[in-house]
Design an enzyme around this catalytic site. Sequence first.
Site, PDB file in Angstrom:
ATOM      1  N   CYS A 110      40.216  43.773  34.603  1.00 28.25           N
ATOM      2  CA  CYS A 110      39.630  42.589  35.245  1.00 28.25           C
ATOM      3  C   CYS A 110      39.379  41.400  34.323  1.00 28.25           C
ATOM      4  O   CYS A 110      39.785  40.279  34.630  1.00 28.25           O
ATOM      5  CB  CYS A 110      38.315  42.969  35.926  1.00 28.25           C
ATOM      6  SG  CYS A 110      38.526  44.080  37.323  1.00 28.25           S
ATOM      7  N   LYS A 120      42.309  39.147  32.919  1.00 28.95           N
ATOM      8  CA  LYS A 120      43.033  38.591  34.081  1.00 28.95           C
ATOM      9  C   LYS A 120      42.215  37.489  34.746  1.00 28.95           C
ATOM     10  O   LYS A 120      42.733  36.415  35.072  1.00 28.95           O
ATOM     11  CB  LYS A 120      43.327  39.714  35.076  1.00 28.95           C
ATOM     12  CG  LYS A 120      43.786  39.248  36.451  1.00 28.95           C
ATOM     13  CD  LYS A 120      44.017  40.420  37.393  1.00 28.95           C
ATOM     14  CE  LYS A 120      42.769  41.169  37.751  1.00 28.95           C
ATOM     15  NZ  LYS A 120      41.823  40.393  38.594  1.00 28.95           N
ATOM     16  N   LYS A 138      36.100  51.949  28.637  1.00 29.76           N
ATOM     17  CA  LYS A 138      34.673  51.962  28.927  1.00 29.76           C
ATOM     18  C   LYS A 138      34.209  53.408  29.063  1.00 29.76           C
ATOM     19  O   LYS A 138      34.948  54.254  29.551  1.00 29.76           O
ATOM     20  CB  LYS A 138      34.434  51.194  30.236  1.00 29.76           C
ATOM     21  CG  LYS A 138      32.994  51.062  30.678  1.00 29.76           C
ATOM     22  CD  LYS A 138      32.946  50.337  32.014  1.00 29.76           C
ATOM     23  CE  LYS A 138      31.527  50.182  32.510  1.00 29.76           C
ATOM     24  NZ  LYS A 138      31.485  49.537  33.841  1.00 29.76           N
TER      25      LYS A 138
END
Length: 251
Positions: free
Chosen positions: A161, A164, A224
């Site tokens: 995310c 982008k 993550k």
Amino acid sequence: MIVDVSNSNKIVVEKSTVPMKTAEAIEKILTHNSQGIKYQILSNPEFLAEGTAIQDLFIPDRVLIGGRETPDGQKAIQALKDVYAHWVPEDRIITTNLWTAELSKLAANAFLAQRISSINARSSLCEATSADVAQVSHAVGKDTRIGSKFLNASVGFGGSCFQKDILNLVYICECNGLTEVANYWKQVIKVNDNQKNHFVNRIVSSMFNTVSGKKIDVLGFAFKKDTGDTRETPAIDMCKGLLGDKARLSI
């Protein structure tokens, strides 16, 4: 496909993080092929984070619903608002126009990425001055205006995310002639890339300036914790840098 199966008026809800004006494009396509049926397009971007998605769904910080500022548009917004109202407090449901809803999602991700680049820029300064970046993060995070989240970043941000969405924001700024603003957000990505290179150089210098033939374990390859997602993970670029010096990697 929606037109093919529609036999009554419809509310179409856009959930994905998309380039701005996507709702407008959907509206044009459906209206052009409407066959007498009316469509209302709503932008309802999700703010679910990987690793905590279910909790984020049940106890969201906010729900954002954007639609047309017309009587029919407002009715559509209220219809979706009524669905969320079953479990989300009304003061957490924000209603806006389409542009605001689409931009808010991009802006939120850009701000989060900016915090990671910001603390990583400070980590380089901490190394140069013998300061402790963990203690700096702790001290800074105690300021209620700032908060502690996203100030304990690893080797930059990754995932599908952030980069982008920042590039999407850069594109919108450039299309509107806002060069300085576009350059500001580009810098967030540049700092992130520099952090990965910096970390690889630190590894190499700590091993007598060569990792050739040396076995290195890479822990936490996902972008993550609590996820198995390796999309755009900083570990990829780091591993490429180490492989370039003929290191033997165990991931």
